[in-house]
Design an enzyme around this catalytic site. Structure first.
Site, PDB file in Angstrom:
ATOM      1  N   GLY A   1       0.850  -1.203   0.000  1.00 47.46           N
ATOM      2  CA  GLY A   1       0.000   0.000   0.000  1.00 47.46           C
ATOM      3  C   GLY A   1       0.875   1.239   0.000  1.00 47.46           C
TER       4      GLY A   1
ATOM      5  N   GLY B   1       0.070  -9.869  -5.960  1.00 46.25           N
ATOM      6  CA  GLY B   1       1.080 -10.449  -6.838  1.00 46.25           C
ATOM      7  C   GLY B   1       2.459 -10.533  -6.238  1.00 46.25           C
TER       8      GLY B   1
ATOM      9  NE  ARG C   1      -8.414 -18.920 -13.980  1.00 50.67           N
ATOM     10  CZ  ARG C   1      -9.226 -18.757 -12.934  1.00 50.67           C
ATOM     11  NH1 ARG C   1      -9.649 -19.810 -12.258  1.00 50.67           N
ATOM     12  NH2 ARG C   1      -9.612 -17.548 -12.568  1.00 50.67           N
TER      13      ARG C   1
ATOM     14  CG  ASP D   1       5.311  -8.189   7.347  1.00 46.57           C
ATOM     15  OD1 ASP D   1       6.489  -8.557   7.443  1.00 46.57           O
ATOM     16  OD2 ASP D   1       4.331  -8.934   7.547  1.00 46.57           O
ATOM     17  N   GLY D   2       5.148  -7.134   3.861  1.00 43.10           N
ATOM     18  CA  GLY D   2       5.113  -8.029   2.704  1.00 43.10           C
ATOM     19  C   GLY D   2       6.310  -7.812   1.791  1.00 43.10           C
TER      20      GLY D   2
ATOM     21  CB  THR E   1       3.577   0.590   6.586  1.00 41.41           C
ATOM     22  OG1 THR E   1       2.202   0.511   7.002  1.00 41.41           O
ATOM     23  CG2 THR E   1       4.431   0.270   7.793  1.00 41.41           C
TER      24      THR E   1
ATOM     25  CG  ASP F   1      -0.787  -0.093   8.409  1.00 42.49           C
ATOM     26  OD1 ASP F   1      -1.627   0.801   8.237  1.00 42.49           O
ATOM     27  OD2 ASP F   1      -0.706  -1.111   7.688  1.00 42.49           O
TER      28      ASP F   1
ATOM     29  CG  ASP G   1       2.281  -2.937  10.557  1.00 45.76           C
ATOM     30  OD1 ASP G   1       3.097  -2.381   9.790  1.00 45.76           O
ATOM     31  OD2 ASP G   1       1.358  -3.665  10.146  1.00 45.76           O
TER      32      ASP G   1
ATOM     33  NE  ARG H   1     -26.022  13.760  14.221  1.00 48.24           N
ATOM     34  CZ  ARG H   1     -26.167  14.348  13.048  1.00 48.24           C
ATOM     35  NH1 ARG H   1     -25.131  14.940  12.467  1.00 48.24           N
ATOM     36  NH2 ARG H   1     -27.328  14.352  12.448  1.00 48.24           N
TER      37      ARG H   1
ATOM     38  NE  ARG I   1      -0.777  -4.797   7.641  1.00 41.18           N
ATOM     39  CZ  ARG I   1       0.139  -5.643   7.224  1.00 41.18           C
ATOM     40  NH1 ARG I   1      -0.165  -6.555   6.324  1.00 41.18           N
ATOM     41  NH2 ARG I   1       1.371  -5.594   7.688  1.00 41.18           N
TER      42      ARG I   1
ATOM     43  CD  GLU J   1      -7.648  -1.289   8.545  1.00 41.65           C
ATOM     44  OE1 GLU J   1      -8.481  -1.059   7.653  1.00 41.65           O
ATOM     45  OE2 GLU J   1      -6.442  -1.483   8.302  1.00 41.65           O
TER      46      GLU J   1
ATOM     47  CG  HIS K   1      -7.757   3.727   0.440  1.00 36.82           C
ATOM     48  ND1 HIS K   1      -8.915   3.038   0.645  1.00 36.82           N
ATOM     49  CD2 HIS K   1      -6.796   2.808   0.185  1.00 36.82           C
ATOM     50  CE1 HIS K   1      -8.686   1.740   0.500  1.00 36.82           C
ATOM     51  NE2 HIS K   1      -7.405   1.569   0.225  1.00 36.82           N
ATOM     52  CG  LEU K   2      -9.869  10.491   2.712  1.00 40.26           C
ATOM     53  CD1 LEU K   2     -10.976  11.007   3.613  1.00 40.26           C
ATOM     54  CD2 LEU K   2      -9.520  11.514   1.641  1.00 40.26           C
TER      55      LEU K   2
ATOM     56  NE  ARG L   1      -2.555   3.103   0.962  1.00 36.58           N
ATOM     57  CZ  ARG L   1      -3.140   1.957   0.592  1.00 36.58           C
ATOM     58  NH1 ARG L   1      -3.582   1.112   1.509  1.00 36.58           N
ATOM     59  NH2 ARG L   1      -3.265   1.652  -0.669  1.00 36.58           N
TER      60      ARG L   1
HETATM   61  O1  F6P Z   1      -0.953  -1.303   5.083  1.00 37.23           O
HETATM   62  C1  F6P Z   1      -1.527  -0.107   4.690  1.00 37.23           C
HETATM   63  C2  F6P Z   1      -3.024  -0.235   4.600  1.00 37.23           C
HETATM   64  O2  F6P Z   1      -3.557   1.025   4.251  1.00 37.23           O
HETATM   65  C3  F6P Z   1      -3.703  -0.768   5.867  1.00 37.23           C
HETATM   66  O3  F6P Z   1      -3.838   0.192   6.871  1.00 37.23           O
HETATM   67  C4  F6P Z   1      -5.008  -1.276   5.300  1.00 37.23           C
HETATM   68  O4  F6P Z   1      -5.524  -2.311   6.105  1.00 37.23           O
HETATM   69  C5  F6P Z   1      -4.618  -1.787   3.944  1.00 37.23           C
HETATM   70  O5  F6P Z   1      -3.397  -1.155   3.591  1.00 37.23           O
HETATM   71  C6  F6P Z   1      -5.649  -1.498   2.878  1.00 37.23           C
HETATM   72  O6  F6P Z   1      -5.245  -2.050   1.692  1.00 37.23           O
HETATM   73  P1  F6P Z   1      -5.955  -1.758   0.278  1.00 37.23           P
HETATM   74  O7  F6P Z   1      -5.164  -0.675  -0.365  1.00 37.23           O
HETATM   75  O8  F6P Z   1      -5.832  -3.057  -0.448  1.00 37.23           O
HETATM   76  O9  F6P Z   1      -7.360  -1.341   0.535  1.00 37.23           O
END
Ligand code: F6P
Length: 369
Positions: A15, A84, A92, A125-126, A147, A149, A151, A184, A193, A244, A293-294, A296
């Site tokens: 991401g 990927g 497949r 991480d990935g 990241t 995150d 993490d 409210r 994550r 989340e 995604h805001l 990011r």
């Molecule tokens: O790792 C970054 C992140 O934005 C996480 O916070 C979130 O869980 C994930 O990627 C969302 O991934 P995608 O871009 O596939 O929606």
């Protein structure tokens, strides 16, 4: 002794996070200043695996000109993907079902054919697990931790995190006034994550009244108690930040999309769940805002921009010093290098004994326990 470096490649995977372009710029300038050529692989490793998809070529020459004026821009000029993984590439199978295939040999072969001496892999991480595997297969690799995150283990922070926290904090500032006007409960779901870094840091900085993070399974009765206590005190609105990946004491994480070949499961929905339950149990009107995604997007903060530039330059210095299989890490006040093997596959959760958690408790913020 491996041959002296003349040509390196850089890729951005996973991401995206604000600061990727600053890393690319720093790598290209630091490499160019050493007389090395620099190349950028498009969309993770797709530029090598699917060159036919790119008009300009799947791997592009990165010159000083090409990286001019990009350090402050969000996104990545190279593109990225969190699908990927070349080590487990979705394929497949003859029976029609989806399986995985190891395509790393194609990457190693490309580096050999193009006489590319090393790879700078910028990712979470990935991507760093892939970088570690490529290093074990003989490629010279240095990783850069990215990241929103935060993490990743073995580094004080990753770039992208500060920007995400700053934006979420600004959103909370805005939500206070509208929540108060309408008396409210506003529930704000943030990414992160399986870790609660963004929720915790933005929640404290943005004066949330409850923060729910994956590290502390939550009991909604505690949040209702907090809302009622505020009501009794004449403060008729509440802000609740929900990571989340937050998990109820009795229940499961909310999964928006299940894992599939080559792609992890996607989290999402806990904010909505919490808002509905709080409305029911507290009798107050509750609404949810999902920042998604805001977090990011946009330009990196000065902190992230500087971290990214330092990481990129340090990655090139590492290669110049003959290092491989390492990740640049932030170890205040300097950067250092840690083994990729010590980072790959490990997640850094929020430590429950951290002073940040203690700060939340001291400020009277409900953490759901
Ligand atoms: O790792 C970054 C992140 O934005 C996480 O916070 C979130 O869980 C994930 O990627 C969302 O991934 P995608 O871009 O596939 O929606």
């Amino acid at each position: 002794m491996s041959r002296p470096i003349k040509r390196i490649a850089i890729c951005t995977g996973g991401g995206d996070a604000p600061g990727l372009n600053a890393v690319i710029r720093a790598v290209v300038l630091a490499a160019t200043n050493r007389g090395w050529e620099c190349y950028g692989i498009r969309d993770g490793f797709n530029g090598i695996l699917f060159p036919e998809r790119y008009v300009e070529g799947g791997v592009i020459r990165l010159t000083r000109e090409r990286v001019r004026g990009i350090a402050h821009l969000g996104g990545t000029i190279l593109g990225s993907t969190n699908r990927g993984n070349p080590l487990h590439f979705p394929t497949r199978l003859p029976d029609g079902s989806m399986g995985e295939m190891d395509r790393s040999a194609e990457i190693l072969d490309y580096f050999a054919r193009q006489e590319l001496d090393a790879l700078v892999s910028v990712g979470g991480d990935g991507s760093l697990t892939i970088a570690d595997a490529l290093h074990r297969k003989g490629l010279r690799v240095v990783g850069v931790p990215k990241t929103i995150d935060n993490d990743l283990d073995k580094t004080v922070t990753t770039f992208g995190f500060d920007t995400a926290v700053s934006f979420a904090t600004e959103c909370l500032d805005r939500l206070h006034t509208t929540a108060e006007s309408h008396q409210r409960v506003l529930v704000v779901e943030v990414m992160g994550r399986y870790a609660g870094w963004i929720a915790l840091h933005a929640g404290i900085a943005g004066n949330a009244h409850a923060i729910l993070i994956p590290e502390i399974p939550f009991d909604l009765d505690q949040v209702v108690r907090q809302i009622r206590a505020r009501d009794d005190d004449g403060r008729l609105y509440s802000l609740v930040v929900v990571a989340e990946g937050a998990v109820p004491l009795q229940g499961d994480m909310e999964v928006a999309a299940a894992a599939e070949a080559g792609h992890e499961q996607r989290l999402g929905g806990m904010g909505e769940h919490v808002a509905q339950a709080l409305q029911q149990r507290s009798g107050k009107e509750a609404r949810v805002v999902v920042l998604g995604h805001l977090l990011r997007g946009g330009s990196p903060t000065a902190f992230d921009r500087l971290a990214a530039l330092r990481f990129g330059a340090a990655a090139v210095r590492a290669l110049d010093q003959g290092l491989s299989g390492v990740m640049v890490a932030l170890a205040f006040p300097n950067v250092n290098y840690v083994a990729l093997a010590d980072v790959a596959g490990r997640m850094k959760a929020v430590p429950l004994d951290s002073d940040t958690i203690q700060t939340a408790r001291d400020l009277g913020i409900c953490l759901g326990d």
